[in-house]
Design a protein around this motif. Structure first.
Motif, PDB file in Angstrom:
ATOM      1  N   SER A 268    -110.638  31.778   4.728  1.00  0.00           N
ATOM      2  CA  SER A 268    -110.883  30.942   3.554  1.00  0.00           C
ATOM      3  C   SER A 268    -111.858  31.660   2.623  1.00  0.00           C
ATOM      4  O   SER A 268    -112.657  32.500   3.060  1.00  0.00           O
ATOM      5  CB  SER A 268    -111.469  29.593   3.973  1.00  0.00           C
ATOM      6  OG  SER A 268    -112.783  29.766   4.470  1.00  0.00           O
ATOM      7  N   LEU A 269    -111.812  31.298   1.360  1.00  0.00           N
ATOM      8  CA  LEU A 269    -112.739  31.887   0.401  1.00  0.00           C
ATOM      9  C   LEU A 269    -114.175  31.539   0.768  1.00  0.00           C
ATOM     10  O   LEU A 269    -115.052  32.400   0.732  1.00  0.00           O
ATOM     11  CB  LEU A 269    -112.416  31.421  -1.022  1.00  0.00           C
ATOM     12  CG  LEU A 269    -113.334  31.936  -2.120  1.00  0.00           C
ATOM     13  CD1 LEU A 269    -113.406  33.464  -2.119  1.00  0.00           C
ATOM     14  CD2 LEU A 269    -112.867  31.423  -3.475  1.00  0.00           C
ATOM     15  N   SER A 270    -114.420  30.302   1.153  1.00  0.00           N
ATOM     16  CA  SER A 270    -115.791  29.917   1.505  1.00  0.00           C
ATOM     17  C   SER A 270    -116.271  30.684   2.735  1.00  0.00           C
ATOM     18  O   SER A 270    -117.434  31.101   2.800  1.00  0.00           O
ATOM     19  CB  SER A 270    -115.903  28.410   1.732  1.00  0.00           C
ATOM     20  OG  SER A 270    -115.130  28.006   2.844  1.00  0.00           O
TER      21      SER A 270
ATOM     22  N   THR B 272    -108.740  38.551  -7.703  1.00  0.00           N
ATOM     23  CA  THR B 272    -109.753  37.503  -7.589  1.00  0.00           C
ATOM     24  C   THR B 272    -110.385  37.551  -6.205  1.00  0.00           C
ATOM     25  O   THR B 272    -109.858  38.188  -5.279  1.00  0.00           O
ATOM     26  CB  THR B 272    -109.133  36.112  -7.798  1.00  0.00           C
ATOM     27  OG1 THR B 272    -108.228  35.847  -6.708  1.00  0.00           O
ATOM     28  CG2 THR B 272    -108.397  36.019  -9.138  1.00  0.00           C
ATOM     29  N   GLN B 273    -111.477  36.828  -6.070  1.00  0.00           N
ATOM     30  CA  GLN B 273    -112.100  36.701  -4.761  1.00  0.00           C
ATOM     31  C   GLN B 273    -111.135  36.025  -3.785  1.00  0.00           C
ATOM     32  O   GLN B 273    -111.112  36.364  -2.598  1.00  0.00           O
ATOM     33  CB  GLN B 273    -113.397  35.905  -4.875  1.00  0.00           C
ATOM     34  CG  GLN B 273    -114.465  36.633  -5.674  1.00  0.00           C
ATOM     35  CD  GLN B 273    -115.711  35.813  -5.826  1.00  0.00           C
ATOM     36  OE1 GLN B 273    -116.200  35.237  -4.862  1.00  0.00           O
ATOM     37  NE2 GLN B 273    -116.227  35.752  -7.041  1.00  0.00           N
ATOM     38  N   GLN B 274    -110.326  35.101  -4.295  1.00  0.00           N
ATOM     39  CA  GLN B 274    -109.333  34.440  -3.446  1.00  0.00           C
ATOM     40  C   GLN B 274    -108.309  35.448  -2.937  1.00  0.00           C
ATOM     41  O   GLN B 274    -107.870  35.360  -1.787  1.00  0.00           O
ATOM     42  CB  GLN B 274    -108.631  33.310  -4.212  1.00  0.00           C
ATOM     43  CG  GLN B 274    -107.664  32.506  -3.350  1.00  0.00           C
ATOM     44  CD  GLN B 274    -108.367  31.764  -2.227  1.00  0.00           C
ATOM     45  OE1 GLN B 274    -109.265  30.957  -2.477  1.00  0.00           O
ATOM     46  NE2 GLN B 274    -107.979  32.039  -0.988  1.00  0.00           N
ATOM     47  N   ASP B 275    -107.944  36.422  -3.762  1.00  0.00           N
ATOM     48  CA  ASP B 275    -107.025  37.475  -3.317  1.00  0.00           C
ATOM     49  C   ASP B 275    -107.623  38.250  -2.142  1.00  0.00           C
ATOM     50  O   ASP B 275    -106.912  38.603  -1.198  1.00  0.00           O
ATOM     51  CB  ASP B 275    -106.699  38.449  -4.454  1.00  0.00           C
ATOM     52  CG  ASP B 275    -105.916  37.810  -5.585  1.00  0.00           C
ATOM     53  OD1 ASP B 275    -105.151  36.851  -5.330  1.00  0.00           O
ATOM     54  OD2 ASP B 275    -106.077  38.279  -6.730  1.00  0.00           O
TER      55      ASP B 275
ATOM     56  N   LEU C  96    -115.291  33.711   3.628  1.00  0.00           N
ATOM     57  CA  LEU C  96    -115.552  35.078   3.183  1.00  0.00           C
ATOM     58  C   LEU C  96    -116.863  35.160   2.421  1.00  0.00           C
ATOM     59  O   LEU C  96    -117.663  36.074   2.641  1.00  0.00           O
ATOM     60  CB  LEU C  96    -114.399  35.584   2.304  1.00  0.00           C
ATOM     61  CG  LEU C  96    -114.558  37.005   1.769  1.00  0.00           C
ATOM     62  CD1 LEU C  96    -114.551  38.024   2.910  1.00  0.00           C
ATOM     63  CD2 LEU C  96    -113.450  37.321   0.770  1.00  0.00           C
ATOM     64  N   GLN C  97    -117.108  34.196   1.558  1.00  0.00           N
ATOM     65  CA  GLN C  97    -118.349  34.197   0.782  1.00  0.00           C
ATOM     66  C   GLN C  97    -119.574  34.095   1.696  1.00  0.00           C
ATOM     67  O   GLN C  97    -120.558  34.811   1.502  1.00  0.00           O
ATOM     68  CB  GLN C  97    -118.332  33.056  -0.235  1.00  0.00           C
ATOM     69  CG  GLN C  97    -117.357  33.284  -1.359  1.00  0.00           C
ATOM     70  CD  GLN C  97    -117.138  32.048  -2.224  1.00  0.00           C
ATOM     71  OE1 GLN C  97    -117.292  30.920  -1.789  1.00  0.00           O
ATOM     72  NE2 GLN C  97    -116.769  32.282  -3.476  1.00  0.00           N
TER      73      GLN C  97
ATOM     74  N   ALA D 251    -109.867  37.100   0.030  1.00  0.00           N
ATOM     75  CA  ALA D 251    -109.834  36.197   1.178  1.00  0.00           C
ATOM     76  C   ALA D 251    -108.431  36.121   1.761  1.00  0.00           C
ATOM     77  O   ALA D 251    -108.252  36.183   2.988  1.00  0.00           O
ATOM     78  CB  ALA D 251    -110.331  34.809   0.765  1.00  0.00           C
ATOM     79  N   ASN D 252    -107.429  36.004   0.908  1.00  0.00           N
ATOM     80  CA  ASN D 252    -106.044  35.937   1.379  1.00  0.00           C
ATOM     81  C   ASN D 252    -105.659  37.199   2.143  1.00  0.00           C
ATOM     82  O   ASN D 252    -104.980  37.131   3.164  1.00  0.00           O
ATOM     83  CB  ASN D 252    -105.088  35.727   0.209  1.00  0.00           C
ATOM     84  CG  ASN D 252    -105.217  34.359  -0.419  1.00  0.00           C
ATOM     85  OD1 ASN D 252    -105.842  33.450   0.120  1.00  0.00           O
ATOM     86  ND2 ASN D 252    -104.647  34.204  -1.605  1.00  0.00           N
TER      87      ASN D 252
END
Length: 123
Positions: A34-36, A23-26, A38-39, A28-29
């Motif tokens: 944070s995911l935001s 996932t995108q969260q992966d 990174l986005q 970022a981790n």
């Protein structure tokens, strides 16, 4: 400089895992952001969202396989984490303008969305 390092690590993580389910969260981790964050960084630097970049890279590699192997469309779809050939065909057609079978028969592959490579000069 931190943003450059985050972007470099994100791109490396994505490239290493294009054939895996992540996932995108992966991403970022893996970059310890944070995911935001990174986005925002991705949108600013690459002009794509993280998800768009992942999709375009997977479909570019799928197009390469269509032109260079005899793997079925279903096998290629599954390799790049599309869980049905129909979903893969729709995504492929949106990006390339033709379905995978037509692409295989009528096109020579051009790497429209190549891997992004970032290099840091010492200093």
């Amino acid at each position: 400089m931190k943003n450059f390092e985050v972007l470099t690590e994100a791109l490396a993580y994505i490239e290493r895992n294009l054939e895996e389910d992540f996932t995108q969260q992966d991403v970022a981790n893996a970059c310890y952001v944070s995911l935001s964050g990174l986005q925002k960084l991705f949108r600013y630097a690459v002009h794509f969202s993280v998800g768009e970049y992942i999709t375009k890279r997977r479909l570019t590699l799928a197009a390469r396989l269509l032109c260079s192997t005899e793997l079925s469309v279903t096998e290629i779809a599954l390799q790049y984490q599309y869980h049905s050939p129909e979903v893969f065909t729709r995504a492929f057609s949106r990006l390339w303008g033709v379905n995978p079978s037509v692409f295989r028969r009528s096109r020579r592959f051009t790497e429209l969305y190549p891997r992004l490579l970032l290099h840091q000069n010492g200093g």
